[in-house]
Design a protein around this motif. Sequence first.
Motif, PDB file in Angstrom:
ATOM      1  N   ILE A 125       0.797  -1.343   0.293  1.00 51.60           N
ATOM      2  CA  ILE A 125      -0.120  -0.036  -0.068  1.00 51.60           C
ATOM      3  C   ILE A 125       0.937   1.246   0.161  1.00 51.60           C
ATOM      4  N   THR A 126       0.315   2.244  -0.977  1.00 47.94           N
ATOM      5  CA  THR A 126       1.384   3.575  -0.985  1.00 47.94           C
ATOM      6  C   THR A 126       0.091   4.647  -1.099  1.00 47.94           C
ATOM      7  N   ILE A 127       0.485   5.567  -0.385  1.00 45.21           N
ATOM      8  CA  ILE A 127      -0.317   6.700  -0.275  1.00 45.21           C
ATOM      9  C   ILE A 127       0.357   7.953  -0.640  1.00 45.21           C
ATOM     10  N   ASP A 128       0.015   8.623  -1.854  1.00 50.41           N
ATOM     11  CA  ASP A 128       0.601   9.649  -2.564  1.00 50.41           C
ATOM     12  C   ASP A 128       2.443   9.162  -2.757  1.00 50.41           C
ATOM     13  N   ASN A 129       3.216   9.887  -2.273  1.00 48.70           N
ATOM     14  CA  ASN A 129       4.500   9.463  -2.296  1.00 48.70           C
ATOM     15  C   ASN A 129       4.994   8.970  -0.967  1.00 48.70           C
ATOM     16  N   SER A 130       4.399   8.530  -0.502  1.00 51.92           N
ATOM     17  CA  SER A 130       4.903   7.930   0.963  1.00 51.92           C
ATOM     18  C   SER A 130       5.441   6.794   0.913  1.00 51.92           C
TER      19      SER A 130
ATOM     20  N   VAL B 226      -5.166  17.273   4.978  1.00 52.25           N
ATOM     21  CA  VAL B 226      -6.532  17.523   4.358  1.00 52.25           C
ATOM     22  C   VAL B 226      -6.157  17.698   2.770  1.00 52.25           C
ATOM     23  N   GLY B 227      -6.969  17.254   1.773  1.00 53.96           N
ATOM     24  CA  GLY B 227      -6.651  17.589   0.333  1.00 53.96           C
ATOM     25  C   GLY B 227      -6.931  16.248  -0.487  1.00 53.96           C
ATOM     26  N   GLU B 228      -6.559  16.278  -1.511  1.00 55.06           N
ATOM     27  CA  GLU B 228      -6.567  15.088  -2.558  1.00 55.06           C
ATOM     28  C   GLU B 228      -5.458  13.950  -2.171  1.00 55.06           C
ATOM     29  N   HIS B 229      -5.932  12.886  -2.377  1.00 55.84           N
ATOM     30  CA  HIS B 229      -4.813  11.746  -2.032  1.00 55.84           C
ATOM     31  C   HIS B 229      -4.903  10.744  -3.223  1.00 55.84           C
ATOM     32  N   THR B 230      -4.032   9.920  -3.386  1.00 53.12           N
ATOM     33  CA  THR B 230      -3.872   8.856  -4.386  1.00 53.12           C
ATOM     34  C   THR B 230      -3.661   7.578  -3.663  1.00 53.12           C
ATOM     35  N   LEU B 231      -4.461   6.464  -3.842  1.00 53.86           N
ATOM     36  CA  LEU B 231      -4.098   5.198  -2.886  1.00 53.86           C
ATOM     37  C   LEU B 231      -3.877   4.082  -4.056  1.00 53.86           C
ATOM     38  N   PHE B 232      -2.390   3.670  -3.937  1.00 55.20           N
ATOM     39  CA  PHE B 232      -2.145   2.637  -4.940  1.00 55.20           C
ATOM     40  C   PHE B 232      -1.706   1.433  -4.184  1.00 55.20           C
ATOM     41  N   VAL B 233      -2.383   0.498  -4.616  1.00 51.62           N
ATOM     42  CA  VAL B 233      -2.211  -0.899  -4.103  1.00 51.62           C
ATOM     43  C   VAL B 233      -1.773  -1.864  -5.260  1.00 51.62           C
TER      44      VAL B 233
END
Length: 530
Positions: free
Chosen positions: A269-274, A294-301
């Motif tokens: 699991i990666t959220i944004d550039n974490s 707060v704001g837009e995020h992208t979840l990459f799984v």
Amino acid sequence: NVDGTIYFPTDTLEVMSVSKSGSIFSLWVEEPAFSNSAGSISFNGGVPTPGFTGSSGKVLGIVFRAKKAGTASVSFASASIRANDGYGTNILTGSGQAQFDISGTQTATPDEPAPAEEPQNRTVSSAISSNTHPDPNKWYSNSDPRFTWSLPLGTTAVRILYSENPNSQPSVVYQPAISSKALAGVEDGVWYFHLQLKNANGWGPVSHFRFQIDTTKPKNFKIQIADDRDATDPIVRFIFSIAEASVTGDKDFIFTAKDEISGIDHFSITIDNSEEQVWQAKSGDVYNTPVLTVGEHTLFVKVFDQAGNYLADSISFEVKPPASPVITYYPTELVAGDEFLVRGKTTTNSQVIIYLEKEGEPAIIETVNSDADGNFVVHLKNGLKKGLYSLWASATDSRGAQSADSAKLSITVKQSDLARVGTKAINVLSIVIILVALVIALALLSLFGWRKVLLFKSKLKKETREAESKLHEMFNILRNDIQQQIKIIQRGSHHRVLSMAEKRVIKKLQESLDKTELAVEKEISDIEKI
């Protein structure tokens, strides 16, 4: 029926003897045999119908001799226990190993028979290993496995086979004997590699090696988002399910995925550039993220099966700020130095930050906590300086969600009456001082100007006298020259009669000379009067 192959380290242990005494077996398909050079012990035996019933029983007795100090591990390379059910079903669920710590202290050893290699009337066997698929219980995405084994002295041929049956008899013969075999393009599934060695005494017991292949990615991977999720919650929850499921507000996202061969192993699991987080999950497990901004995020799984194959998906979502705190009371005007009081309301048990900023200066920041009803109060006892201030607030609730700033409010801070009177007195005194200074300055300037005038007048008189003297001198020269010219013309009248034009010129010159002399004397006289 039971068969097996036991491995032991040849550098620390050697077999002294293998005994069937006290064994529960009365029938031996292959007599127990050992090889100290290969570090193996093999056996294959059983009991007639109705078989053996019980929780445990002795099969063999093995006596080892320690060759040096160290740690020795004795384990099954392969084994099977077949039920007396008419099908020979393998009911073995697992095999263990024994660990021995060998010290360097020497002790007397009992008299034992001398170690013996394979008796001349024994067949041979060998354990199977694989550097591509070393663990029989793991799944591998490599469909080209390779197997190796040792060839005891006297081995003349081998026969091999791979199949889905754990007890198959090998049938492919290699003579002369080979010690390795590479397979290519093996299909997905659980397989067994079978090996049998032959020496002068015939074919030995069969060795079996399990290997598992899965080259197929997981399927039906899907990320769903709950329609009624609380978008202001900065902690997002994921739940894993192997089947389609409804998504409700107690879980923000649901992952559905299947893998029919090796099974789902874990999620990446990666959220944004974490940094990537690995989640070992089984169906029904829930994963909570750290607090998100707060704001837009992208979840990459990525979902991985047990062989390392994976499938990826992504989804975008928004974390919204909770409602801003509301300032319910504040003074719009106050006097410098007065105490300052603000009241407001926000969510319960939140941390509230109050900002009070005067233009051109750093903001004053006060932090308070709201009570169980969401009320908060800020009290500044030191008061404020004169000026125009902006007042606003933000809040962070118990979940860690941070609100946006509230609307800015204006506060005017005035001076006290006493301060204003004092200021006026200071202003009048300042004006008087300035006027006195101007009078003194004008007096000094007048004295300086008068002195300059006197000096100029003295110098002017001197220059006037010099100019007068010079002017008299020059005018006398000019008058003499003109008189001489007139005389020359008049002397000519003795020889001839002067014309009317010549008479007029002489008259005009004489008149101009007289007028010029009178004008010069008048101007000089006027200059001397200054």
